[in-house]
Enzyme design. Structure first.
Site, PDB file in Angstrom:
ATOM      1  N   ARG A  75       0.821  -1.114   0.046  1.00  0.00           N
ATOM      2  CA  ARG A  75      -0.037  -0.145   0.016  1.00  0.00           C
ATOM      3  C   ARG A  75       0.924   1.237   0.180  1.00  0.00           C
ATOM      4  NH1 ARG A  75      -3.460   2.605   4.494  1.00  0.00           N
ATOM      5  NH2 ARG A  75      -4.929   3.848   3.277  1.00  0.00           N
ATOM      6  N   HIS A  79       0.704   3.989  -2.637  1.00  0.00           N
ATOM      7  CA  HIS A  79       0.239   5.635  -2.468  1.00  0.00           C
ATOM      8  C   HIS A  79       1.458   6.680  -2.600  1.00  0.00           C
ATOM      9  CE1 HIS A  79      -3.534   5.232   0.185  1.00  0.00           C
ATOM     10  NE2 HIS A  79      -3.335   3.943  -0.641  1.00  0.00           N
ATOM     11  N   ASN A 105      -3.872   8.558   3.256  1.00  0.00           N
ATOM     12  CA  ASN A 105      -2.803   8.191   3.778  1.00  0.00           C
ATOM     13  C   ASN A 105      -2.527   7.836   5.361  1.00  0.00           C
ATOM     14  OD1 ASN A 105      -1.690   7.926   1.250  1.00  0.00           O
ATOM     15  ND2 ASN A 105      -0.719   9.847   1.367  1.00  0.00           N
ATOM     16  N   HIS A 207      -6.041  -6.086  -3.175  1.00  0.00           N
ATOM     17  CA  HIS A 207      -6.844  -6.101  -1.770  1.00  0.00           C
ATOM     18  C   HIS A 207      -7.161  -7.526  -1.267  1.00  0.00           C
ATOM     19  CE1 HIS A 207      -8.985  -1.942  -2.106  1.00  0.00           C
ATOM     20  NE2 HIS A 207      -7.941  -1.774  -1.609  1.00  0.00           N
TER      21      HIS A 207
END
Length: 339
Positions: A75, A79, A105, A207
């Site tokens: 992740r 990001h 975030n 995911h």
């Protein structure tokens, strides 16, 4: 929770796959997108030949102790990559907010940030100084995290440089559509950074790992259950999220929450996608075929995920003499020294 797809579901899968065969050829094994200028697959071969081995060895032990570190690092890379320059790691200052302060975030795992700092120190020791950029550390850490929890093995070109500019809060928020987004909004967001529908669906497969806070999806449970959600799944979720606006968390993929596999797509076909932005990938005709194909063909999902990860990791990279190589990934070199 039911573990087997019904015959009706299997028919849906076959239909989805037939649709996709007409419109989206598969990426073959070992097929990678073009390499951005300044990046190469052997970039550290001379300057720090053990760099990739060091990252993999560290993460092998760290993820064995904390499997949640894997989705955290994946992740963190995601990001960072609406411009893969490690700007997401820069800490706030007295006059400037951090990208980590922006809502998308705020739930970045502290353990992921700590792992990057530890890797920075290990690589500096092995390479006689700051040779490997923080942006490349993020890229390698995400790649190895995928592999260490059962995902595909793939190569990544290296040679990124670190940026010194923190993206404004508004830009960070705009880059990441909320979990209530529909496919139109999701496609618009990825198109801005050069990704397409196949990339969207493949990268959403990340995911298959990790957890989500109840407040990210409780609008699907209260005041009434979303009609697109399986009733038994909804009842299961209400055990973790008994009321609206709770800060509890639950696994995104209830089938194999700690394994990188294609069960996320099986969840969607079973109407057991957690977030609206997950489930709409199956309900929308523009992405349904890809979901169906990945649900029945894990190797194909792995091939496409690897392709899209390499593609994403090259978004707006800096190379050559651009940017810097931070000696401290959370501080610009103007304050911390280095090149």
């Amino acid at each position: 929770m039911a573990r087997k797809m019904s015959s009706t579901l299997q028919v849906l899968v076959v239909s989805c796959c037939s649709l996709l065969l007409l419109c989206a050829p598969a990426a073959s094994a070992g097929d990678y997108p073009p390499t951005a200028k300044g990046l190469s697959y052997g970039f550290y071969q001379r300057s720090c030949p053990k760099a990739e081995t060091i990252v993999r060895s560290f993460l092998k032990k760290a993820i064995r102790n904390d499997v949640g570190l894997a989705p955290g690092l994946i992740r963190l890379h995601f990001h960072d990559c609406f411009g893969c320059d490690a700007s997401v790691l820069l800490a706030r200052t007295a006059t400037e907010a951090s990208e980590l302060d922006a809502p998308p975030n705020e739930t970045i795992r502290p353990s992921a940030l700590m792992a990057v700092a530890q890797l920075r120190a290990l690589l500096d020791d092995a390479c006689s100084g700051a040779v490997v950029s923080c942006a490349d550390i993020l890229t390698l850490a995400a790649r190895d995290s995928v592999r260490l929890v059962g995902g595909p093995e793939y190569r990544v070109p290296l040679g990124r440089r670190d940026g010194a500019t923190i993206a404004a809060r508004e830009r960070v928020v705009a880059a990441f559509p909320p979990p209530s987004s529909n496919v139109t909004a999701l496609l618009a967001a990825v198109a801005k950074i050069g990704l397409d529908a196949a990339d969207l669906v493949a990268l959403s497969g990340a995911h298959t790992l990790g957890v989500s806070r109840c407040i990210s999806f409780d609008d699907r449970l209260f005041p009434q259950v979303d009609a697109t959600m399986d009733a038994r799944f909804a009842a299961h979720l209400r055990l973790s999220c008994p009321a609206k606006n709770t800060t509890n968390t639950t696994a995104i993929d209830v089938r194999t929450p700690n394994a990188f596999d294609n069960k996320y797509y099986v969840d969607l076909l079973s109407r057991q996608g957690l977030l609206t932005s997950d489930q709409v990938l199956f309900s929308d005709g523009r992405t349904r075929g890809l979901v169906g194909r990945f649900a029945v063909d894990q190797p194909e999902f792995f091939r496409r995920f690897a392709f899209s990860m390499v593609k994403m990791s090259q978004i707006q990279v800096m190379t050559g003499v651009q940017g810097e190589i931070r000696t401290n990934c959370s501080v610009r070199n103007a304050a911390g020294g280095g090149t």
